[in-house]
Design an enzyme around this catalytic site. Structure first.
Site, PDB file in Angstrom:
ATOM      1  CG  ASP A  13     -34.512  -7.037  28.661  1.00 47.24           C
ATOM      2  OD1 ASP A  13     -34.200  -6.104  29.412  1.00 47.24           O
ATOM      3  OD2 ASP A  13     -34.247  -7.057  27.437  1.00 47.24           O
ATOM      4  CG  ASP A  15     -34.798  -1.060  26.114  1.00 52.35           C
ATOM      5  OD1 ASP A  15     -35.822  -0.891  26.784  1.00 52.35           O
ATOM      6  OD2 ASP A  15     -34.019  -0.129  25.816  1.00 52.35           O
ATOM      7  CE  LYS A 152     -32.019  -6.458  32.916  1.00 51.99           C
ATOM      8  NZ  LYS A 152     -32.471  -6.806  31.547  1.00 51.99           N
ATOM      9  CG  ASP A 174     -32.428  -8.447  24.243  1.00 51.59           C
ATOM     10  OD1 ASP A 174     -31.727  -7.816  23.447  1.00 51.59           O
ATOM     11  OD2 ASP A 174     -32.757  -7.984  25.351  1.00 51.59           O
TER      12      ASP A 174
END
Length: 233
Positions: A13, A15, A152, A174
């Site tokens: 990922d 961000d 994803k 996260d």
């Protein structure tokens, strides 16, 4: 689980994983250097909800094997773009969703494929009519609307298909929209700043947060120590 440590793919990922909020999500030169070094030996893909135009500004100099963006709906690899949705999304479904959002007076923006909604992560009941035409994913306090069947994890599996990759996937994330990424991973890694729900399902939680946590994992793989520390059944 038997892992061939010479045949792995790290799917990370962006961000609050590769880049932190305190730096306005501009990636650190330290992280850029490590990812670029790693990508010369192994496959490394950035899997993000963001649009490509923002990644070009925030991740200057970063050269992963591929970009899997807009939450899995777009793949940029080998100077090609792959769109993971049916024509009906552009011809009908997305227009219906936009009509619903306009009636709600919701604040939104439109990417190449997906629709981003600000501040609706905790107001999903107001968006239920949208599920007739697409699917909703929460990312902390915001929401993203995607074509049905796209996330994803689907994006990473499509990348595997495009490249003929047969090895194992290490996913790093996260937040809530990383559940789909973790679902298709052989090893799930949560950075230290991940939300509790992600840490609970992770096989590994890094000692360091954000990009330094990713560097921590990449260093262990490059040094040959990561496989010794992982015991997954």
């Amino acid at each position: 689980m038997d892992i061939d440590w010479n045949e792995i793919l790290v799917a990370s990922d962006y961000d609050r994983t590769l880049a932190n909020e305190e730096s306005n999500f501009v990636i650190s030169p330290i992280v850029v250097q490590k990812v670029n070094e790693f990508s010369k030996k192994y496959k490394f893909v950035v899997v993000s909800g963001r649009e490509k135009k923002f990644m070009d500004k925030l991740a200057v100099g970063l050269r992963p094997t591929a970009w899997i963006l807009e939450n899995g709906s777009l793949i940029f690899f080998d100077n090609k773009e792959f769109v993971l949705c049916e024509k009906s999304w552009f011809e009908r479904d997305r227009e219906k969703i936009i009509e619903i959002l306009d009636n709600l007076k919701a604040k939104y923006s439109i990417g190449r494929v997906i629709i981003y909604i600000d501040g609706y992560g905790s107001k999903l009941d107001m968006l239920r009519d949208i599920e007739k035409y697409g699917r909703i994913e929460v990312n902390r306090n915001d929401a993203m609307i995607l074509p049905k069947g796209v996330d994803k994890g689907v994006g990473v599996l499509k990348f595997k298909e495009l490249t003929g990759f047969k090895g194992k996937i290490i996913a790093v994330g996260d937040s809530e929209n990383d559940y789909a990424l973790f679902r298709i991973a052989d090893i799930k890694v949560a950075v230290a700043n991940a939300i509790p729900q992600i840490k609970e399902i992770a096989d590994i939680v890094t000692e360091k947060p954000n990009g330094l946590g990713v560097v921590e994992i990449l260093d262990k793989i490059l040094s040959g120590n990561f496989g010794k520390e992982v015991d997954i059944h």
